[in-house]
Design an enzyme around this catalytic site. Structure first.
Site, short mmCIF file in Angstrom:
data_model
loop_
_atom_site.label_atom_id
_atom_site.label_comp_id
_atom_site.label_asym_id
_atom_site.label_seq_id
_atom_site.Cartn_x
_atom_site.Cartn_y
_atom_site.Cartn_z
N LEU A 86 32.96 87.37 58.30
CA LEU A 86 31.51 87.26 58.05
C LEU A 86 31.32 86.21 56.98
O LEU A 86 32.16 86.08 56.08
CB LEU A 86 30.96 88.62 57.60
CG LEU A 86 31.17 89.77 58.59
CD1 LEU A 86 30.73 91.10 57.97
CD2 LEU A 86 30.38 89.50 59.88
N SER A 127 37.59 78.24 52.17
CA SER A 127 36.33 77.53 51.95
C SER A 127 36.34 76.86 50.59
O SER A 127 36.99 77.34 49.65
CB SER A 127 35.21 78.57 52.00
OG SER A 127 34.03 78.03 51.48
N TYR A 152 31.36 87.28 49.33
CA TYR A 152 31.93 86.44 50.39
C TYR A 152 33.04 85.57 49.81
O TYR A 152 34.17 85.52 50.33
CB TYR A 152 30.84 85.56 51.02
CG TYR A 152 31.40 84.43 51.85
CD1 TYR A 152 32.02 84.68 53.07
CD2 TYR A 152 31.34 83.10 51.42
CE1 TYR A 152 32.56 83.65 53.84
CE2 TYR A 152 31.88 82.07 52.17
CZ TYR A 152 32.48 82.34 53.37
OH TYR A 152 33.03 81.32 54.12
N LYS A 156 37.47 85.31 50.24
CA LYS A 156 38.30 84.12 50.50
C LYS A 156 39.38 84.00 49.42
O LYS A 156 40.54 83.71 49.71
CB LYS A 156 37.44 82.86 50.54
CG LYS A 156 36.46 82.81 51.70
CD LYS A 156 37.14 82.75 53.06
CE LYS A 156 36.18 82.73 54.22
NZ LYS A 156 36.78 82.99 55.51
P1 NAD Z 1 30.91 82.08 62.91
O1 NAD Z 1 30.19 83.28 62.43
O2 NAD Z 1 30.20 81.17 63.85
O3 NAD Z 1 32.32 82.50 63.57
C1 NAD Z 1 33.05 83.61 63.14
C2 NAD Z 1 33.38 84.43 64.37
O4 NAD Z 1 34.17 85.58 63.97
C3 NAD Z 1 32.16 84.98 65.11
O5 NAD Z 1 32.24 84.62 66.46
C4 NAD Z 1 32.24 86.49 64.91
O6 NAD Z 1 31.72 87.19 66.04
C5 NAD Z 1 33.72 86.71 64.72
N1 NAD Z 1 34.12 87.89 63.93
C6 NAD Z 1 33.69 88.25 62.70
N2 NAD Z 1 34.34 89.36 62.30
C7 NAD Z 1 35.21 89.70 63.28
C8 NAD Z 1 36.17 90.74 63.45
N3 NAD Z 1 36.35 91.67 62.52
N4 NAD Z 1 36.88 90.77 64.59
C9 NAD Z 1 36.69 89.84 65.56
N5 NAD Z 1 35.82 88.85 65.46
C10 NAD Z 1 35.07 88.77 64.32
O7 NAD Z 1 31.39 81.27 61.61
P2 NAD Z 1 32.02 79.82 61.48
O8 NAD Z 1 31.03 78.96 60.78
O9 NAD Z 1 32.59 79.38 62.76
O10 NAD Z 1 33.17 80.12 60.43
C11 NAD Z 1 34.50 80.41 60.83
C12 NAD Z 1 35.34 80.69 59.59
O11 NAD Z 1 35.26 79.56 58.70
C13 NAD Z 1 34.86 81.89 58.77
O12 NAD Z 1 35.99 82.58 58.28
C14 NAD Z 1 34.10 81.27 57.65
O13 NAD Z 1 34.10 82.08 56.49
C15 NAD Z 1 34.87 79.99 57.41
N6 NAD Z 1 34.06 78.93 56.76
C16 NAD Z 1 32.88 78.55 57.34
C17 NAD Z 1 32.10 77.57 56.71
C18 NAD Z 1 30.77 77.16 57.28
O14 NAD Z 1 29.97 76.57 56.55
N7 NAD Z 1 30.48 77.40 58.56
C19 NAD Z 1 32.54 76.96 55.51
C20 NAD Z 1 33.76 77.37 54.99
C21 NAD Z 1 34.52 78.35 55.62
N1 UFG Z 2 19.50 73.63 50.77
C1 UFG Z 2 18.16 73.37 50.71
N2 UFG Z 2 17.34 73.99 51.59
C2 UFG Z 2 17.80 74.86 52.54
C3 UFG Z 2 19.19 75.12 52.60
C4 UFG Z 2 20.00 74.49 51.68
O1 UFG Z 2 17.69 72.59 49.86
O2 UFG Z 2 17.00 75.40 53.32
C5 UFG Z 2 20.41 72.92 49.83
C6 UFG Z 2 21.25 73.83 48.96
O3 UFG Z 2 20.55 74.13 47.77
C7 UFG Z 2 22.50 72.97 48.74
C8 UFG Z 2 22.63 72.18 50.04
O4 UFG Z 2 21.34 72.21 50.64
O5 UFG Z 2 22.29 72.05 47.69
C9 UFG Z 2 23.65 72.77 51.02
O6 UFG Z 2 23.34 74.15 51.23
P1 UFG Z 2 24.00 74.99 52.41
O7 UFG Z 2 23.42 76.36 52.35
O8 UFG Z 2 23.89 74.25 53.69
O9 UFG Z 2 25.56 74.99 52.03
P2 UFG Z 2 26.31 75.52 50.72
O10 UFG Z 2 27.04 74.35 50.14
O11 UFG Z 2 25.40 76.26 49.84
O12 UFG Z 2 27.35 76.56 51.33
C10 UFG Z 2 28.08 76.33 52.55
C11 UFG Z 2 28.37 77.69 53.20
C12 UFG Z 2 29.32 78.48 52.31
C13 UFG Z 2 30.59 77.67 52.11
C14 UFG Z 2 30.25 76.31 51.51
C15 UFG Z 2 31.50 75.47 51.47
O13 UFG Z 2 27.16 78.41 53.38
O14 UFG Z 2 29.65 79.69 52.95
O15 UFG Z 2 29.27 75.64 52.31
O16 UFG Z 2 31.29 74.31 50.76
F1 UFG Z 2 31.40 78.33 51.27
#
Ligand code: NAD
Ligand code: UFG
Length: 341
Positions: A86, A127, A152, A156
């Site tokens: 999540l 992350s 969250y 990590k």
């Molecule tokens: P996402 O929510 O699109 O994908 C995660 C998937 O995991 C989903 O399909 C969900 O259904 C599944 N899932 C969650 N818990 C589960 C469980 N217990 N068993 C089986 N399936 C489960 O998210 P994403 O953006 O693709 O992110 C993937 C990974 O990368 C995550 O671990 C997230 O924390 C990490 N990450 C994402 C970002 C970002 O900005 N998207 C940044 C840094 C790290």
């Molecule tokens: N922001 C806005 N308006 C919005 C959304 C975001 O101004 O509606 C700004 C935020 O303040 C920030 C930038 O846009 O300055 C990026 O924000 P995001 O929410 O897109 O991304 P974050 O960097 O806050 O966080 C994301 C993921 C985290 C992950 C991180 C890794 O949400 O889970 O990137 O760098 F850990």
């Protein structure tokens, strides 16, 4: 090249689905496990449309140990890419236990079952959030981690500690910790992309929903940060580049490196205003915005030094901000309701 399967947990999610496409393009055999708590089964059809191969898909929760054992019995799994988790920072503050149970619990079960079936290779989705408020910019892999402020991010950090401990006690394990910066964009086909539930938390999906007319304007959170224009600066990486980073990492693990940690970003910092302007220019669509107060917990700047990933794996990004903006819009405009048909 690994002979057996790659198990991709969370493989129907945003980053997972793009990675599965690139794995199939590179002739890996893939089995996805996802409980669909934040994705749709339809994604598997879309992956097949793009890659002309269908990954196996099992709907299951990674915390379900018996189910995971059954999967390892049925498939010769050589490596695991562990995306399942999540990821909503705000929700994690409201429901910390859910985040600890799901993210840490699933990793513990996975590692136990991998041990039982002698599977030695794992790639973990960490992350940039583990760096907390970074002491210096750009951020290097050996910069301090752990001073974080939400559950969250704590999950990590904790999982990284578990994996580092495991590497110490079992030198036969190959473990890659990948610290992603901010993934945006979508596959060129427009068939897969990011499909957030409800109002998006992240900036790019918010912009695309303004572009499509679902939301009236972008709320720019803060203009008094210590950055080039006062708005927050992040390292936005095209999701296909990120996916290709996983292919490079699997190749790295085949060399038995033990524990490796890489930043996956572009090395370029982009402000909120710059991202909005880039989107407007790339797609010729106006994006109204309003400057508002800061969002609690946000930091000034966060971007990566990615030299290590290039030096050790030959991986670097190939898409630029124009690609990111065009591909995000291509996905959103062809799928105004996301995967909902
Ligand atoms: P996402 O929510 O699109 O994908 C995660 C998937 O995991 C989903 O399909 C969900 O259904 C599944 N899932 C969650 N818990 C589960 C469980 N217990 N068993 C089986 N399936 C489960 O998210 P994403 O953006 O693709 O992110 C993937 C990974 O990368 C995550 O671990 C997230 O924390 C990490 N990450 C994402 C970002 C970002 O900005 N998207 C940044 C840094 C790290
Ligand atoms: N922001 C806005 N308006 C919005 C959304 C975001 O101004 O509606 C700004 C935020 O303040 C920030 C930038 O846009 O300055 C990026 O924000 P995001 O929410 O897109 O991304 P974050 O960097 O806050 O966080 C994301 C993921 C985290 C992950 C991180 C890794 O949400 O889970 O990137 O760098 F850990």
């Amino acid at each position: 090249m690994l002979k057996g399967y790659v198990l991709v947990t969370g493989g129907t999610g945003y980053i997972g689905s793009h990675t599965v496409v690139e794995l199939l393009n590179n002739d890996y055999k893939v089995v996805i496990v996802d409980n669909l708590c934040n994705s749709k089964a339809l994604v598997v059809d879309r992956i097949e449309k793009i890659a002309h191969k269908r990954p196996d898909f099992i709907e299951a929760d990674v915390r379900d140990k018996e189910k995971m054992r059954e999967i390892f019995k049925n498939y010769p799994i050589d490596a695991v890419i562990h995306f399942a988790g999540l990821k909503a920072v705000g929700e994690s503050v409201e429901k910390p236990q859910l985040y600890y149970d799901n993210n840490i619990g699933s990793t513990e079960v996975l590692l136990e079952v991998m041990k039982e079936f002698n599977c030695k290779n794992i790639v973990f989705s960490s992350s940039a959030t583990v760096y907390g408020n970074p002491k210096r910019i750009p951020i290097f892999e050996d910069d301090p981690t752990g001073e974080v402020t939400n559950p969250y991010a704590e999950t990590k950090v904790k999982i990284e500690i578990i994996l580092k401990e495991l590497a110490k006690i079992d030198s036969s394990m190959n473990i890659a910790i990948l610290r992603y910066f901010n993934p945006i964009g979508a596959h060129k086909s427009g068939l897969i992309g990011e499909d957030p539930n409800g109002i998006p938390n992240n900036l790019m999906p918010y912009i695309t929903q303004v572009a499509i007319g679902k939301l009236p304007f972008v709320h720019v959170f803060g203009s008094d940060y210590k950055t080039k224009d006062g708005t927050g600066v992040r390292d936005y990486i095209h999701v296909v580049d990120l996916a290709l980073g996983h292919v490079a990492t699997l190749k790295k693990l085949e060399q038995n490196p033990g524990l490796v940690i890489y930043n996956l970003g572009t090395g370029i910092g982009t402000s909120v205003i710059e991202l909005i302007e880039a989107f407007k220019m790339a797609n010729k669509i106006d994006i109204p915005y309003r400057i508002e107060g800061r969002r609690p917990g946000d930091i000034d700047e966060c971007y990566a030094n990615c030299d290590k990933a290039f030096r050790e794996m030959g991986w670097k990004t190939k898409y630029n901000m124009v690609d990111c903006c065009k591909d995000s819009w291509n996905w959103q405009s062809h799928n105004p309701k996301g995967y909902e048909e």
